[in-house]
Design an enzyme around this catalytic site. Structure first.
Site, PDB file in Angstrom:
ATOM      1  N   SER A   7     -48.861-126.067  13.510  1.00  0.00           N
ATOM      2  CA  SER A   7     -47.427-126.045  13.210  1.00  0.00           C
ATOM      3  C   SER A   7     -47.170-126.691  11.855  1.00  0.00           C
ATOM      4  O   SER A   7     -47.519-127.855  11.621  1.00  0.00           O
ATOM      5  CB  SER A   7     -46.667-126.815  14.286  1.00  0.00           C
ATOM      6  OG  SER A   7     -45.372-127.105  13.802  1.00  0.00           O
ATOM      7  N   HIS A  32     -47.773-121.435  13.020  1.00  0.00           N
ATOM      8  CA  HIS A  32     -46.525-121.648  13.770  1.00  0.00           C
ATOM      9  C   HIS A  32     -45.455-122.226  12.843  1.00  0.00           C
ATOM     10  O   HIS A  32     -45.674-123.244  12.193  1.00  0.00           O
ATOM     11  CB  HIS A  32     -46.828-122.597  14.931  1.00  0.00           C
ATOM     12  CG  HIS A  32     -45.694-122.851  15.866  1.00  0.00           C
ATOM     13  ND1 HIS A  32     -45.368-121.986  16.892  1.00  0.00           N
ATOM     14  CD2 HIS A  32     -44.806-123.880  15.952  1.00  0.00           C
ATOM     15  CE1 HIS A  32     -44.342-122.473  17.576  1.00  0.00           C
ATOM     16  NE2 HIS A  32     -43.974-123.630  17.013  1.00  0.00           N
ATOM     17  N   ASP A  34     -41.634-123.670  12.627  1.00  0.00           N
ATOM     18  CA  ASP A  34     -40.537-124.226  13.426  1.00  0.00           C
ATOM     19  C   ASP A  34     -39.232-124.171  12.657  1.00  0.00           C
ATOM     20  O   ASP A  34     -39.028-124.919  11.699  1.00  0.00           O
ATOM     21  CB  ASP A  34     -40.849-125.684  13.790  1.00  0.00           C
ATOM     22  CG  ASP A  34     -41.917-125.773  14.854  1.00  0.00           C
ATOM     23  OD1 ASP A  34     -41.718-125.175  15.925  1.00  0.00           O
ATOM     24  OD2 ASP A  34     -42.944-126.430  14.615  1.00  0.00           O
ATOM     25  N   MET A  36     -35.388-124.932  12.593  1.00  0.00           N
ATOM     26  CA  MET A  36     -34.392-125.794  13.271  1.00  0.00           C
ATOM     27  C   MET A  36     -33.122-125.860  12.433  1.00  0.00           C
ATOM     28  O   MET A  36     -33.192-125.958  11.209  1.00  0.00           O
ATOM     29  CB  MET A  36     -34.955-127.211  13.420  1.00  0.00           C
ATOM     30  CG  MET A  36     -36.290-127.287  14.131  1.00  0.00           C
ATOM     31  SD  MET A  36     -36.789-129.001  14.353  1.00  0.00           S
ATOM     32  CE  MET A  36     -38.452-128.772  15.011  1.00  0.00           C
ATOM     33  N   HIS A  65     -40.745-119.839  15.675  1.00  0.00           N
ATOM     34  CA  HIS A  65     -40.110-120.463  16.838  1.00  0.00           C
ATOM     35  C   HIS A  65     -38.685-120.838  16.434  1.00  0.00           C
ATOM     36  O   HIS A  65     -38.485-121.768  15.655  1.00  0.00           O
ATOM     37  CB  HIS A  65     -40.964-121.689  17.224  1.00  0.00           C
ATOM     38  CG  HIS A  65     -40.398-122.542  18.304  1.00  0.00           C
ATOM     39  ND1 HIS A  65     -40.924-123.791  18.603  1.00  0.00           N
ATOM     40  CD2 HIS A  65     -39.372-122.351  19.175  1.00  0.00           C
ATOM     41  CE1 HIS A  65     -40.239-124.324  19.611  1.00  0.00           C
ATOM     42  NE2 HIS A  65     -39.287-123.472  19.963  1.00  0.00           N
ATOM     43  N   MET A  67     -35.378-122.499  16.873  1.00  0.00           N
ATOM     44  CA  MET A  67     -34.609-123.540  17.555  1.00  0.00           C
ATOM     45  C   MET A  67     -33.255-123.601  16.861  1.00  0.00           C
ATOM     46  O   MET A  67     -32.933-124.564  16.151  1.00  0.00           O
ATOM     47  CB  MET A  67     -35.359-124.875  17.466  1.00  0.00           C
ATOM     48  CG  MET A  67     -36.578-124.939  18.371  1.00  0.00           C
ATOM     49  SD  MET A  67     -37.743-126.224  17.898  1.00  0.00           S
ATOM     50  CE  MET A  67     -38.660-125.335  16.639  1.00  0.00           C
ATOM     51  N   MET A 136     -42.380-125.438  26.311  1.00  0.00           N
ATOM     52  CA  MET A 136     -42.252-126.677  25.530  1.00  0.00           C
ATOM     53  C   MET A 136     -42.778-127.840  26.360  1.00  0.00           C
ATOM     54  O   MET A 136     -42.340-128.055  27.489  1.00  0.00           O
ATOM     55  CB  MET A 136     -40.778-126.955  25.169  1.00  0.00           C
ATOM     56  CG  MET A 136     -40.186-126.055  24.115  1.00  0.00           C
ATOM     57  SD  MET A 136     -41.115-125.890  22.580  1.00  0.00           S
ATOM     58  CE  MET A 136     -41.206-127.573  21.978  1.00  0.00           C
ATOM     59  N   GLY A 141     -37.553-130.541  18.558  1.00  0.00           N
ATOM     60  CA  GLY A 141     -36.819-131.199  17.474  1.00  0.00           C
ATOM     61  C   GLY A 141     -37.717-131.939  16.502  1.00  0.00           C
ATOM     62  O   GLY A 141     -37.455-131.951  15.305  1.00  0.00           O
ATOM     63  N   PHE A 142     -38.774-132.544  17.031  1.00  0.00           N
ATOM     64  CA  PHE A 142     -39.614-133.375  16.174  1.00  0.00           C
ATOM     65  C   PHE A 142     -41.097-133.240  16.525  1.00  0.00           C
ATOM     66  O   PHE A 142     -41.429-132.975  17.677  1.00  0.00           O
ATOM     67  CB  PHE A 142     -39.205-134.850  16.306  1.00  0.00           C
ATOM     68  CG  PHE A 142     -37.766-135.080  15.950  1.00  0.00           C
ATOM     69  CD1 PHE A 142     -37.382-135.272  14.619  1.00  0.00           C
ATOM     70  CD2 PHE A 142     -36.774-135.035  16.927  1.00  0.00           C
ATOM     71  CE1 PHE A 142     -36.041-135.444  14.280  1.00  0.00           C
ATOM     72  CE2 PHE A 142     -35.431-135.204  16.605  1.00  0.00           C
ATOM     73  CZ  PHE A 142     -35.064-135.408  15.272  1.00  0.00           C
ATOM     74  N   GLY A 143     -41.936-133.448  15.525  1.00  0.00           N
ATOM     75  CA  GLY A 143     -43.370-133.491  15.761  1.00  0.00           C
ATOM     76  C   GLY A 143     -43.770-134.891  16.221  1.00  0.00           C
ATOM     77  O   GLY A 143     -42.964-135.828  16.173  1.00  0.00           O
ATOM     78  N   GLY A 144     -44.996-135.017  16.701  1.00  0.00           N
ATOM     79  CA  GLY A 144     -45.560-136.322  17.012  1.00  0.00           C
ATOM     80  C   GLY A 144     -45.074-136.968  18.303  1.00  0.00           C
ATOM     81  O   GLY A 144     -45.262-138.162  18.504  1.00  0.00           O
ATOM     82  N   ASP A 174     -46.421-125.898  23.349  1.00  0.00           N
ATOM     83  CA  ASP A 174     -45.985-126.514  22.099  1.00  0.00           C
ATOM     84  C   ASP A 174     -45.492-127.929  22.342  1.00  0.00           C
ATOM     85  O   ASP A 174     -44.519-128.132  23.059  1.00  0.00           O
ATOM     86  CB  ASP A 174     -44.857-125.641  21.514  1.00  0.00           C
ATOM     87  CG  ASP A 174     -44.404-126.088  20.132  1.00  0.00           C
ATOM     88  OD1 ASP A 174     -44.971-127.046  19.583  1.00  0.00           O
ATOM     89  OD2 ASP A 174     -43.464-125.446  19.620  1.00  0.00           O
ATOM     90  N   GLY A 175     -46.203-128.904  21.723  1.00  0.00           N
ATOM     91  CA  GLY A 175     -45.753-130.288  21.761  1.00  0.00           C
ATOM     92  C   GLY A 175     -46.769-131.245  22.347  1.00  0.00           C
ATOM     93  O   GLY A 175     -47.154-131.119  23.502  1.00  0.00           O
ATOM     94  N   GLY A 176     -47.238-132.174  21.514  1.00  0.00           N
ATOM     95  CA  GLY A 176     -48.130-133.226  21.990  1.00  0.00           C
ATOM     96  C   GLY A 176     -49.544-132.779  22.313  1.00  0.00           C
ATOM     97  O   GLY A 176     -50.244-133.445  23.085  1.00  0.00           O
ATOM     98  N   SER A 197     -48.953-132.460  14.470  1.00  0.00           N
ATOM     99  CA  SER A 197     -49.487-133.710  13.927  1.00  0.00           C
ATOM    100  C   SER A 197     -50.996-133.837  14.128  1.00  0.00           C
ATOM    101  O   SER A 197     -51.686-134.385  13.263  1.00  0.00           O
ATOM    102  CB  SER A 197     -48.749-134.907  14.530  1.00  0.00           C
ATOM    103  OG  SER A 197     -48.603-134.767  15.916  1.00  0.00           O
TER     104      SER A 197
HETATM  105  C1  DX5 Z   1     -41.256-129.413  18.193  1.00  0.00           C
HETATM  106  C2  DX5 Z   1     -41.873-128.202  17.562  1.00  0.00           C
HETATM  107  C3  DX5 Z   1     -43.351-128.247  17.529  1.00  0.00           C
HETATM  108  C4  DX5 Z   1     -43.924-129.389  16.736  1.00  0.00           C
HETATM  109  C5  DX5 Z   1     -45.106-129.872  17.523  1.00  0.00           C
HETATM  110  O1  DX5 Z   1     -39.906-129.191  18.395  1.00  0.00           O
HETATM  111  O2  DX5 Z   1     -41.482-127.022  18.226  1.00  0.00           O
HETATM  112  O3  DX5 Z   1     -43.900-127.009  17.110  1.00  0.00           O
HETATM  113  O4  DX5 Z   1     -44.338-129.067  15.447  1.00  0.00           O
HETATM  114  O5  DX5 Z   1     -45.603-131.003  16.921  1.00  0.00           O
HETATM  115  P1  DX5 Z   1     -46.746-131.898  17.604  1.00  0.00           P
HETATM  116  O6  DX5 Z   1     -47.938-131.024  17.769  1.00  0.00           O
HETATM  117  O7  DX5 Z   1     -46.943-133.000  16.611  1.00  0.00           O
HETATM  118  O8  DX5 Z   1     -46.201-132.380  18.915  1.00  0.00           O
HETATM  119 ZN    ZN Z   2     -42.607-125.103  17.739  1.00  0.00          ZN
END
Ligand code: DX5
Ligand code: ZN
Length: 218
Positions: A7, A32, A34, A36, A65, A67, A136, A141-144, A174-176, A197
């Protein structure tokens, strides 16, 4: 076959082309993106303009994706920018059937995204029409952010449903995602793994992708 989709959210946008190339060297399958809008989620990233720029520096499929509020109004723009996959959130796309058809009619693979609190059965009437489901495993909304553990059983249930109904949509998460959890998510039946991340904050981006890919395919 399992696919890794780095991503761009966690990439260095001042060096985007080089970062994408490094992920490709590591074996990235999909990129990917994102999108937003600061309304559907509390963060703003980028739109079709950047997707089109990314399109010019890689031949890998682009997974967009969305959002955003009113995703139905922006499908053509993202298709024209070069998206190969477009996903819209179940929670936002009121006329899901028509948005899905719009995406498919443009020759793009159509997906629906479920937030952590949205049950799988909201897709009951549409499952046979879509190319992929994006689960999800964090609140978007956020990475990490940390992986929500119950997402594994959600993937298992969706994978079972796919088998029971003889369907062949892909399952994406997607996520973590990291090297500690990717194997168990793969075993649950997931096909595409988004990682932000874990890939772009790693000291060695290529090695991070390779490690995830090997673990997912083990
Ligand atoms: C979060 C995004 C993800 C994000 C995942 O809203 O949709 O695609 O980049 O980031 P990580 O892999 O760091 O959780
Ligand atoms: Zn995403």
């Amino acid at each position: 076959m399992k696919y890794i989709a780095p991503s761009l959210l966690s990439a260095d946008f001042a060096n985007l082309a080089q970062q994408i190339r490094t992920a490709e060297i590591g074996g990235a399958d999909i990129i990917h993106c994102d999108v937003m809008d600061g309304r559907f989620v509390p963060n703003i990233t980028f739109g079709p303009f950047i997707v089109e720029a990314v399109r010019r520096v890689t031949k890998l499929p682009l997974d967009v994706h969305l959002m955003i509020k009113d995703p139905q109004n922006y499908i053509e723009q993202f298709a024209e920018a070069g998206a190969n996959y477009i996903s819209v959130h179940q929670e936002e796309a009121v006329h899901l059937n028509s948005v899905i058809n719009k995406i498919k009619n443009l020759g793009v693979k159509a997906g629906v995204v479920l937030n952590p609190a949205t049950p799988i059965n909201t897709l009951d009437e549409i499952l046979s029409d879509i190319d992929f489901v994006l689960i999800m495993s964090v609140n978007p909304g956020f990475g990490g952010q940390s992986f929500i553990q119950s997402s594994i059983s959600k993937i298992e249930r969706l994978s079972k449903l796919r088998e029971e109904r003889g369907l062949n949509f892909l399952i994406e998460i997607d996520g973590g995602i990291d090297s500690g959890n990717i194997k168990s998510i793969a075993d649950a039946g997931c096909d595409i793994f988004v990682a932000g991340s874990t890939v772009f904050k790693a000291d060695n981006i290529a090695a991070a992708v390779t490690e995830l890919r090997n673990l997912a395919n083990k």
